[in-house]
Design a protein around this motif. Sequence first.
Motif, PDB file in Angstrom:
ATOM      1  N   ALA A 278      13.612 -23.162 -49.454  1.00 56.90           N
ATOM      2  CA  ALA A 278      13.191 -23.448 -48.082  1.00 56.90           C
ATOM      3  C   ALA A 278      12.364 -24.729 -48.012  1.00 56.90           C
ATOM      4  CB  ALA A 278      12.402 -22.273 -47.514  1.00 56.90           C
ATOM      5  N   ALA A 279      11.520 -24.982 -49.022  1.00 60.19           N
ATOM      6  CA  ALA A 279      10.738 -26.216 -49.034  1.00 60.19           C
ATOM      7  C   ALA A 279      11.644 -27.439 -49.112  1.00 60.19           C
ATOM      8  CB  ALA A 279       9.765 -26.196 -50.211  1.00 60.19           C
ATOM      9  N   TRP A 280      12.660 -27.368 -49.956  1.00 61.25           N
ATOM     10  CA  TRP A 280      13.601 -28.488 -50.070  1.00 61.25           C
ATOM     11  C   TRP A 280      14.386 -28.683 -48.780  1.00 61.25           C
ATOM     12  CZ3 TRP A 280      15.285 -32.747 -52.269  1.00 61.25           C
ATOM     13  CH2 TRP A 280      16.617 -33.115 -52.123  1.00 61.25           C
ATOM     14  N   LEU A 281      14.867 -27.594 -48.190  1.00 59.78           N
ATOM     15  CA  LEU A 281      15.645 -27.703 -46.964  1.00 59.78           C
ATOM     16  C   LEU A 281      14.787 -28.145 -45.780  1.00 59.78           C
ATOM     17  CD1 LEU A 281      18.011 -24.604 -47.235  1.00 59.78           C
ATOM     18  CD2 LEU A 281      18.447 -26.978 -47.878  1.00 59.78           C
ATOM     19  N   SER A 282      13.510 -27.804 -45.786  1.00 60.05           N
ATOM     20  CA  SER A 282      12.620 -28.281 -44.717  1.00 60.05           C
ATOM     21  C   SER A 282      12.488 -29.797 -44.760  1.00 60.05           C
ATOM     22  CB  SER A 282      11.244 -27.631 -44.861  1.00 60.05           C
ATOM     23  OG  SER A 282      11.333 -26.227 -44.729  1.00 60.05           O
ATOM     24  N   TRP A 283      12.396 -30.346 -45.945  1.00 56.52           N
ATOM     25  CA  TRP A 283      12.346 -31.806 -46.058  1.00 56.52           C
ATOM     26  C   TRP A 283      13.635 -32.435 -45.548  1.00 56.52           C
ATOM     27  CZ3 TRP A 283      15.182 -35.340 -49.022  1.00 56.52           C
ATOM     28  CH2 TRP A 283      14.667 -36.642 -49.039  1.00 56.52           C
ATOM     29  N   ARG A 284      14.755 -31.816 -45.858  1.00 60.07           N
ATOM     30  CA  ARG A 284      16.027 -32.337 -45.348  1.00 60.07           C
ATOM     31  C   ARG A 284      16.088 -32.248 -43.827  1.00 60.07           C
ATOM     32  NH1 ARG A 284      21.473 -30.452 -48.063  1.00 60.07           N
ATOM     33  NH2 ARG A 284      22.108 -31.629 -46.214  1.00 60.07           N
TER      34      ARG A 284
ATOM     35  N   TRP B 120      13.588 -32.408 -41.749  1.00 63.66           N
ATOM     36  CA  TRP B 120      12.724 -33.446 -41.193  1.00 63.66           C
ATOM     37  C   TRP B 120      13.376 -34.818 -41.298  1.00 63.66           C
ATOM     38  CZ3 TRP B 120      10.407 -37.587 -43.807  1.00 63.66           C
ATOM     39  CH2 TRP B 120       9.505 -38.332 -43.050  1.00 63.66           C
ATOM     40  N   ARG B 121      14.037 -35.075 -42.417  1.00 63.09           N
ATOM     41  CA  ARG B 121      14.631 -36.396 -42.618  1.00 63.09           C
ATOM     42  C   ARG B 121      15.871 -36.590 -41.749  1.00 63.09           C
ATOM     43  NH1 ARG B 121      16.339 -39.039 -48.491  1.00 63.09           N
ATOM     44  NH2 ARG B 121      16.907 -41.101 -47.686  1.00 63.09           N
ATOM     45  N   GLN B 122      16.676 -35.559 -41.580  1.00 60.28           N
ATOM     46  CA  GLN B 122      17.915 -35.675 -40.822  1.00 60.28           C
ATOM     47  C   GLN B 122      17.770 -35.293 -39.354  1.00 60.28           C
ATOM     48  OE1 GLN B 122      20.699 -33.230 -42.983  1.00 60.28           O
ATOM     49  NE2 GLN B 122      20.684 -34.549 -44.787  1.00 60.28           N
ATOM     50  N   ARG B 123      16.567 -34.887 -38.931  1.00 65.03           N
ATOM     51  CA  ARG B 123      16.302 -34.509 -37.545  1.00 65.03           C
ATOM     52  C   ARG B 123      17.239 -33.399 -37.081  1.00 65.03           C
ATOM     53  NH1 ARG B 123      12.877 -37.355 -39.200  1.00 65.03           N
ATOM     54  NH2 ARG B 123      11.758 -39.017 -38.109  1.00 65.03           N
ATOM     55  N   THR B 124      17.341 -32.367 -37.908  1.00 68.37           N
ATOM     56  CA  THR B 124      18.200 -31.232 -37.578  1.00 68.37           C
ATOM     57  C   THR B 124      17.584 -29.973 -38.163  1.00 68.37           C
ATOM     58  OG1 THR B 124      20.418 -30.277 -37.829  1.00 68.37           O
ATOM     59  CG2 THR B 124      19.610 -31.631 -39.637  1.00 68.37           C
ATOM     60  N   LEU B 125      17.938 -28.834 -37.579  1.00 63.11           N
ATOM     61  CA  LEU B 125      17.477 -27.538 -38.070  1.00 63.11           C
ATOM     62  C   LEU B 125      18.571 -26.776 -38.809  1.00 63.11           C
ATOM     63  CD1 LEU B 125      15.414 -26.299 -34.978  1.00 63.11           C
ATOM     64  CD2 LEU B 125      14.538 -27.268 -37.112  1.00 63.11           C
ATOM     65  N   ARG B 126      19.748 -27.353 -38.937  1.00 63.30           N
ATOM     66  CA  ARG B 126      20.879 -26.626 -39.504  1.00 63.30           C
ATOM     67  C   ARG B 126      20.642 -26.122 -40.922  1.00 63.30           C
ATOM     68  NH1 ARG B 126      25.413 -28.313 -42.481  1.00 63.30           N
ATOM     69  NH2 ARG B 126      27.085 -26.763 -42.434  1.00 63.30           N
TER      70      ARG B 126
ATOM     71  N   GLU C 216      20.327 -23.732 -32.694  1.00 60.16           N
ATOM     72  CA  GLU C 216      19.674 -25.026 -32.878  1.00 60.16           C
ATOM     73  C   GLU C 216      19.459 -25.724 -31.541  1.00 60.16           C
ATOM     74  OE1 GLU C 216      20.237 -29.040 -35.605  1.00 60.16           O
ATOM     75  OE2 GLU C 216      21.989 -27.903 -34.978  1.00 60.16           O
ATOM     76  N   ARG C 217      20.463 -25.707 -30.665  1.00 60.53           N
ATOM     77  CA  ARG C 217      20.305 -26.327 -29.344  1.00 60.53           C
ATOM     78  C   ARG C 217      19.221 -25.630 -28.531  1.00 60.53           C
ATOM     79  NH1 ARG C 217      26.025 -26.387 -29.559  1.00 60.53           N
ATOM     80  NH2 ARG C 217      26.094 -24.557 -28.198  1.00 60.53           N
ATOM     81  N   ARG C 218      19.178 -24.311 -28.592  1.00 67.92           N
ATOM     82  CA  ARG C 218      18.156 -23.581 -27.838  1.00 67.92           C
ATOM     83  C   ARG C 218      16.754 -23.887 -28.356  1.00 67.92           C
ATOM     84  NH1 ARG C 218      20.537 -19.069 -25.272  1.00 67.92           N
ATOM     85  NH2 ARG C 218      22.483 -19.842 -24.330  1.00 67.92           N
ATOM     86  N   LEU C 219      16.607 -23.990 -29.655  1.00 67.70           N
ATOM     87  CA  LEU C 219      15.295 -24.281 -30.218  1.00 67.70           C
ATOM     88  C   LEU C 219      14.827 -25.692 -29.853  1.00 67.70           C
ATOM     89  CD1 LEU C 219      15.564 -22.649 -33.767  1.00 67.70           C
ATOM     90  CD2 LEU C 219      14.265 -21.829 -31.799  1.00 67.70           C
ATOM     91  N   PHE C 220      15.725 -26.655 -29.876  1.00 67.29           N
ATOM     92  CA  PHE C 220      15.355 -28.009 -29.475  1.00 67.29           C
ATOM     93  C   PHE C 220      15.001 -28.066 -27.988  1.00 67.29           C
ATOM     94  CE2 PHE C 220      17.658 -29.884 -33.272  1.00 67.29           C
ATOM     95  CZ  PHE C 220      16.494 -30.387 -33.833  1.00 67.29           C
TER      96      PHE C 220
END
Length: 291
Positions: A64-70, A72-78, A203-207
């Motif tokens: 989860a820590a690695w995917l959280s960085w991704r 943030w960098r890619q501006r997506t929650l997928r 993802e759309r609903r969260l944004f």
Amino acid sequence: MALLWATLGFYAAIVAAVLSTSWLVRLDWQLMLFRPYKQWPGLHAFLDYFVVLGQRGPTAVLIAAWLSWRCWRQRTLRPLLVMASALFLLNVTVGAAKLGMGREGPHYANVIGSNEMFLTGDIFPSGHTANAVVTWGILAYLATTPTARRTLSVIAAVFALGVGATTVYLGTHWVSDVVLGWAAGLLILLALPWCEPLIALVERRLFALRDRLLGAPAPSEPAPTRRRGPQPLPTAARQGEEARPRGEPAVAASRPGTAARAVGGGVRLRQPNGRAHTSRPDHPARPVSSH
């Protein structure tokens, strides 16, 4: 689809082999009585730490820590939503199978040669093994390049196979538990593509919720295009229309040269016989001589 149905058939075959106390159960007992942890005691300390790579808590936090960085960098929650979906499917399917079949582990077995099913245990299928397949397999699933996908697939396979074999070495699982755990984890990875539409919707609903909480303006829709009506004539054209005598035909000048000839040389009209007739001669008439 072929791989999904083949894995489902393999899953059902393993369950049926254990329920019928077939050769697979005899293999379980043979390895359990062989006690690998006593045959190679030098590996015990290392494998005690290695098996943690299959525990849900530590591996989930790490991935989860690695995917959280991704994210943030890619501006997506997928990436995080894919992991959450996989862990949800893992808890529901593997947890239900464990509690439903209630198999006892090797350390708590009652009768030698029995399948130890429908008792008070919860080790069939192996949760460590299924979690290793899913958690490390998500990294390969989310890879964005073929090279990264192949590399992460090899890493996930090594961890999944290693964790499963380690549980057999430590005597915490039967061989059939591990084999069924591999199949259970693979089924979850194969089912993830069907979750993608729901993941995109969440993802759309969260944004949208984030934008409302932060007071960000909603994206404005483009103004509707109005149909253009007839345009007014230019000023010079209106002046020309007013200066033209009543009854004189208008000349449509499609080219600039045509307009110039019409102004400088008179208006040319086409007669029925095909000759051109002008409102005045092209050349002035010569004066008549007095001789």
